[in-house]
Design an enzyme around this catalytic site. Structure first.
Site, mmCIF file in Angstrom:
data_model
loop_
_atom_site.group_PDB
_atom_site.id
_atom_site.type_symbol
_atom_site.label_atom_id
_atom_site.label_comp_id
_atom_site.label_asym_id
_atom_site.label_seq_id
_atom_site.Cartn_x
_atom_site.Cartn_y
_atom_site.Cartn_z
ATOM 1 C CB CYS A 1 -15.530 -33.905 -33.733
ATOM 2 S SG CYS A 1 -14.783 -35.493 -32.726
ATOM 3 C CG ASP B 1 -15.851 -40.612 -48.688
ATOM 4 O OD1 ASP B 1 -15.328 -41.115 -47.955
ATOM 5 O OD2 ASP B 1 -15.165 -39.944 -49.375
ATOM 6 C CG ASN C 1 -9.541 -47.711 -44.689
ATOM 7 O OD1 ASN C 1 -9.590 -49.034 -44.805
ATOM 8 N ND2 ASN C 1 -10.067 -46.741 -45.433
ATOM 9 N N GLY D 1 -4.375 -47.396 -44.306
ATOM 10 C CA GLY D 1 -4.596 -45.972 -44.911
ATOM 11 C C GLY D 1 -5.547 -45.251 -44.437
ATOM 12 C CB THR E 1 -6.652 -40.210 -44.485
ATOM 13 O OG1 THR E 1 -8.014 -40.163 -44.777
ATOM 14 C CG2 THR E 1 -5.903 -41.172 -45.509
ATOM 15 C CG HIS F 1 -14.085 -39.122 -35.516
ATOM 16 N ND1 HIS F 1 -14.572 -38.105 -34.630
ATOM 17 C CD2 HIS F 1 -15.396 -39.922 -35.673
ATOM 18 C CE1 HIS F 1 -15.723 -38.297 -34.253
ATOM 19 N NE2 HIS F 1 -16.256 -39.243 -34.739
ATOM 20 C CG HIS G 1 -14.032 -42.953 -40.780
ATOM 21 N ND1 HIS G 1 -13.029 -42.676 -40.239
ATOM 22 C CD2 HIS G 1 -13.734 -43.340 -42.301
ATOM 23 C CE1 HIS G 1 -12.087 -42.576 -40.953
ATOM 24 N NE2 HIS G 1 -12.615 -43.299 -42.303
HETATM 25 P P1 DGP Z 1 -9.931 -43.160 -44.382
HETATM 26 O O1 DGP Z 1 -9.552 -42.360 -43.216
HETATM 27 O O2 DGP Z 1 -9.100 -43.862 -45.493
HETATM 28 O O3 DGP Z 1 -10.919 -44.477 -43.948
HETATM 29 O O4 DGP Z 1 -11.107 -42.462 -45.110
HETATM 30 C C1 DGP Z 1 -11.490 -40.947 -44.965
HETATM 31 C C2 DGP Z 1 -12.583 -40.761 -45.960
HETATM 32 O O5 DGP Z 1 -13.196 -39.469 -45.621
HETATM 33 C C3 DGP Z 1 -12.206 -40.441 -47.289
HETATM 34 O O6 DGP Z 1 -12.870 -41.465 -47.963
HETATM 35 C C4 DGP Z 1 -12.370 -39.039 -47.470
HETATM 36 C C5 DGP Z 1 -13.700 -38.574 -46.642
HETATM 37 N N1 DGP Z 1 -13.691 -37.405 -46.109
HETATM 38 C C6 DGP Z 1 -12.484 -36.572 -45.572
HETATM 39 N N2 DGP Z 1 -13.007 -35.470 -45.152
HETATM 40 C C7 DGP Z 1 -14.195 -35.380 -45.382
HETATM 41 C C8 DGP Z 1 -15.100 -34.194 -45.304
HETATM 42 O O7 DGP Z 1 -14.733 -33.228 -44.946
HETATM 43 N N3 DGP Z 1 -16.200 -34.417 -45.513
HETATM 44 C C9 DGP Z 1 -16.704 -35.550 -46.206
HETATM 45 N N4 DGP Z 1 -18.053 -35.640 -46.553
HETATM 46 N N5 DGP Z 1 -15.992 -36.736 -46.410
HETATM 47 C C10 DGP Z 1 -14.605 -36.487 -46.035
#
Ligand code: DGP
Length: 113
Positions: A7, A30, A85, A91, A93, A96, A98
């Site tokens: 968000c 990412d 995901n 998995g 994490t 929100h 994406h």
């Molecule tokens: P998943 O929930 O497993 O589909 O992956 C979440 C992805 O989000 C993971 O590849 C790392 C990325 N990620 C998590 N926190 C941040 C952040 O603060 N900034 C960016 N650019 N990516 C993030």
């Protein structure tokens, strides 16, 4: 949603490395890239995942953003992968919605590691 990192990034409360943005969606790199192109397409409104009552207009905007990212990254013709995901077994994490847009290398035909 308070304390949701995506968000905050999608709405510029925290800045990131943006590749595309419009009224409904932001796309940014990412922080832990798994391919030469690894961009996250994220709605500005909060939905936990793809089965959280996401409006059709938002899903269409996300699909449009994927196309714009693929064009901007030069992977539209070579091909790319889109992953959503969803939940613990996948998995997920960040809770929100994406879509991962991955490309810039040949990922082969298998879906699972
Ligand atoms: P998943 O929930 O497993 O589909 O992956 C979440 C992805 O989000 C993971 O590849 C790392 C990325 N990620 C998590 N926190 C941040 C952040 O603060 N900034 C960016 N650019 N990516 C993030």
């Amino acid at each position: 949603m308070e304390d949701c990192i995506f968000c905050k990034i999608a709405n510029h409360v925290i800045e990131s490395n943006y590749v595309y943005e419009d009224e409904l969606v932001a796309a940014f790199r990412d922080m832990n890239p798994q391919a030469p192109t690894h961009v996250l397409v994220v709605p500005k409104e909060h939905y936990a995942n793809i089965v959280d009552g996401v409006p059709a207009q938002t899903l269409a905007a996300m699909a449009h953003a994927v196309d714009e990212v693929a064009k901007a990254e030069g992977i539209r013709e070579s091909g790319f992968r889109v992953i959503a995901n969803t939940g613990d077994d996948a998995g997920q994490t960040v809770h929100h919605l994406h879509w991962h847009v991955l490309g810039g290398t040949n990922m082969g035909e298998g879906l699972m590691p």
